[in-house]
Design an enzyme around this catalytic site. Structure first.
Site, PDB file in Angstrom:
ATOM      1  N   HIS A  68       0.912  -1.385   0.124  1.00  0.00           N
ATOM      2  CA  HIS A  68       0.786  -0.056  -0.117  1.00  0.00           C
ATOM      3  C   HIS A  68       1.125   0.838  -0.079  1.00  0.00           C
ATOM      4  CE1 HIS A  68      -3.102  -3.496   0.988  1.00  0.00           C
ATOM      5  NE2 HIS A  68      -3.595  -2.048   0.285  1.00  0.00           N
ATOM      6  N   GLU A  85     -11.965  -9.668  -4.490  1.00  0.00           N
ATOM      7  CA  GLU A  85     -10.686  -9.562  -4.142  1.00  0.00           C
ATOM      8  C   GLU A  85      -9.980 -10.637  -3.171  1.00  0.00           C
ATOM      9  OE1 GLU A  85      -9.243  -5.996  -1.949  1.00  0.00           O
ATOM     10  OE2 GLU A  85     -11.354  -6.003  -0.890  1.00  0.00           O
ATOM     11  N   ASP A 138      -5.406  -7.518  -3.678  1.00  0.00           N
ATOM     12  CA  ASP A 138      -5.077  -8.922  -2.979  1.00  0.00           C
ATOM     13  C   ASP A 138      -5.529  -9.914  -3.957  1.00  0.00           C
ATOM     14  OD1 ASP A 138      -4.778  -8.020  -0.455  1.00  0.00           O
ATOM     15  OD2 ASP A 138      -6.683  -6.192  -0.823  1.00  0.00           O
ATOM     16  N   CYS A 189     -10.198  -1.809  -9.723  1.00  0.00           N
ATOM     17  CA  CYS A 189      -9.366  -0.826  -9.427  1.00  0.00           C
ATOM     18  C   CYS A 189      -7.988  -1.005  -8.759  1.00  0.00           C
ATOM     19  CB  CYS A 189     -10.471  -0.085  -8.225  1.00  0.00           C
ATOM     20  SG  CYS A 189     -10.608  -0.612  -7.340  1.00  0.00           S
TER      21      CYS A 189
HETATM   22  C1  PEP Z   1      -7.056  -4.320  -4.418  1.00  0.00           C
HETATM   23  O1  PEP Z   1      -6.337  -5.488  -3.571  1.00  0.00           O
HETATM   24  O2  PEP Z   1      -6.791  -4.479  -5.782  1.00  0.00           O
HETATM   25  C2  PEP Z   1      -7.480  -2.983  -4.071  1.00  0.00           C
HETATM   26  C3  PEP Z   1      -7.656  -2.453  -4.864  1.00  0.00           C
HETATM   27  O3  PEP Z   1      -7.368  -2.909  -2.733  1.00  0.00           O
HETATM   28  P1  PEP Z   1      -5.814  -3.018  -2.324  1.00  0.00           P
HETATM   29  O4  PEP Z   1      -4.918  -2.391  -2.877  1.00  0.00           O
HETATM   30  O5  PEP Z   1      -6.879  -0.934  -1.458  1.00  0.00           O
HETATM   31  O6  PEP Z   1      -6.189  -4.065  -1.305  1.00  0.00           O
HETATM   32 MG    MG Z   2      -7.583  -4.938  -1.878  1.00  0.00          MG
END
Ligand code: PEP
Ligand code: MG
Length: 541
Positions: free
Chosen positions: A188, A431, A455, A502
């Site tokens: 992240h 995810e 994820d 996303c």
């Molecule tokens: C993902 O897991 O791809 C997602 C968009 O959520 P995050 O990266 O915040 O876990």
């Molecule tokens: Mg995620």
């Protein structure tokens, strides 16, 4: 000149002085001082500086989150002006001949446990203010990183490792770029660097030495290299590369206002991902069609030990809703846990946090915090096109439970006569492999879907997205992943619902044609990636 190679996580060139980040001091050393008068003066200067900082914070907060929230900083200023407390600290320095940092900390704890304090019934929440004030003083006295951010020239930050809670607080006007010894492309921290558009190279290893502190460096976020004390030729070349990058971006600006349509007429929406209030402005500049993912958990990582209030959250969501006009704003409820740790929410020790109390699972345990967030999102829905999205879904029961809670919050708002959009759209993140397998059933429960490929990759391949030692195996384009994306898209479309991606794979231009071909409705990427993606789509036959 020293050249080091790491992993590129966020494009761009940054040139500046290197400054090593020292995380907030957890343990304050007790040191005996000889010159007590000097120590008292040091405390006095730190106190004046802390008051000045709080005045600024108070003004900014008043403008951004309202008078009620700004009052916190006014109250903190009062603590710093409290004569008894000042005398106590001066007295301790004088009599016990101790360093100001240690004394401030001790005096704060003494104040909290004092009878007068307890009797006033101040003990709910106000301990945090006193500790916050003490921490600010200690930071100033120790002249560590956060203090630098408030005062110094822009710089390039170096650290062993940066956590998302550190990165979320980086001020782009002060931190030109960052470099770390460890970390992974899918963490992240990397996601935040891209969202904020801060050039960064991570995973440089132990060759990134503290002795480089203060030296001029170049961060090449295009090639994943850094140059320490660059020679004239490299400096000139990198400046050219930086200007070329800026020009390239300027060229892309001619695509603003244009459609995301292939040569053969196939359309796909492009939205942007945000994490903080500051990112909203970048979305507007990027010409994205909306906010496809608001990683709302980052708001909980900016407030220290205080859970952000419903009002604070509402103000940020409202700003997003109003700024985007009729365009969609998808607010994902807090996906805390894993590597996203907020000081204000105690999760406890977990052996395997990514697979532990996280996302919706955690929020079910912190029901009050969750309901406050739902209220804030619903209230903001009266000001624009807001949707709500639940993270880390693994079962229909979780969705039913979350929807039930949302319904109860709606009823309460109705009873309180507070406006909101009664037909707010509800979506879920795909995810986990479980969510993929039940996507058909889920599609009958909610209005839209977003695939979190970060994820989904980690759980499908059984590989920790934060473990640098296995990054070479972590493959978001693995055939299993692509098959899953196809399956989900078909299932969702069979129910006539909307599907987006996303996760970071959405910005991988080598995959764009595939996404268009299988009929993905929307791709949501970092604001700086929007126009490049638009160009790619428009070039597809
Ligand atoms: C993902 O897991 O791809 C997602 C968009 O959520 P995050 O990266 O915040 O876990
Ligand atoms: Mg995620």
């Amino acid at each position: 000149m020293i050249t080091l190679t790491g992993k590129k996580i966020s494009e761009g060139i940054a040139i500046g002085k290197l400054s090593f980040y020292k995380r907030d001091i957890k343990e304050i050393k007790k040191i005996y001082v000889k010159d007590v008068e000097k120590e008292i003066q040091r405390f006095q200067r730190a106190r004046e500086k802390a008051i000045a900082e709080l005045k600024v914070l108070c003004d900014v907060s008043e403008r951004e989150v309202g008078e009620a929230n700004a009052a916190i900083f006014e109250m903190q200023q009062e603590i710093l002006e409290n004569r008894e407390w000042i005398d106590e600290i001066n007295g301790m320095i004088l009599e016990e001949k101790l360093n100001a940092e240690y004394v401030v900390q001790a005096a704060a704890e003494k104040l909290i446990s004092s009878d007068a304090f307890q009797e006033k019934g101040y003990n709910v929440g106000h301990e945090d203010d006193i500790r916050d004030v003490a921490l600010r003083l200690v930071r100033i006295l120790s002249r560590i990183w956060k203090d630098r951010i408030l005062t110094d020239e822009p710089f390039i930050m170096a650290a062993k490792e940066l956590y998302p809670s550190d990165t979320v607080q980086l001020d782009k006007t002060k931190v030109l770029g960052f470099v770390t010894m460890y970390g992974t492309i899918n963490s992240h921290t990397a996601v935040l660097a891209r969202t904020k558009g801060i050039p960064a190279v991570i995973g440089l290893g132990e060759v990134l030495k503290e002795e480089y502190d203060g030296k001029t460096i170049i961060v090449d976020g295009y090639d994943g290299k850094i140059y320490i004390e660059p020679d004239y030729t490299t400096l000139t070349k990198m400046k050219e590369r930086r200007d070329a990058g800026l020009n390239q971006y300027k060229n892309l600006e001619r695509l603003k206002g244009k459609e995301n349509v292939t040569q053969s007429g196939q359309r796909i929406e492009i939205c942007a991902n945000v994490g903080t209030r500051e990112d909203i402005e970048n979305v507007l500049r990027s010409d994205a069609g909306g906010i496809g993912l608001f990683r709302s958990e980052f708001l909980y990582m900016e407030t220290g030990r205080r859970v952000p209030s419903e009002e604070q959250l509402f103000q940020v969501y409202k700003l997003a809703a109003e700024s985007m006009g009729s365009s969609r704003v998808v607010i994902r409820t807090a996906d805390l846990g894993g590597d996203k740790i907020a000081d204000c929410i105690d999760i406890g020790e977990q052996n395997n946090p990514a697979m532990g109390l996280r996302g919706l699972r955690l929020m079910f345990e912190k029901e009050d915090i969750f309901k406050e967030q739902l209220r804030a999102i619903l209230r903001a829905s009266a000001y624009g096109n807001v949707s709500i999205m639940f993270p880390m879904i693994t079962s229909i029961e979780e969705v039913t439970k979350a929807k039930g809670m949302l319904e109860r919050v709606k009823q309460k708002l109705k009873a309180d006569k507070i406006p909101f959009n009664e037909n707010i759209q509800i979506g879920v993140m795909i995810e986990t492999p479980a969510a993929v397998m039940i996507s058909g059933e889920l599609a009958r429960e909610v209005d839209f879907f977003s695939i979190g490929t970060n994820d989904l990759t980690q759980f499908t391949l059984g590989m920790d997205r934060n473990n640098g030692r296995i990054s070479k195996y972590y493959d978001s384009c693995h055939p299993a992943l692509l098959k899953m994306i196809r399956i989900v898209t078909n299932n969702v479309h069979l129910e006539g619902k909307h599907i987006s991606i996303c996760g970071d794979l959405a910005a991988d231009l080598s995959m764009t044609e595939f996404f268009v071909k299988i009929g993905i409705d929307e791709l949501s990427v970092a604001p700086v990636q929007v126009l490049g993606l638009r160009k790619k789509i428009r070039d597809i036959q």
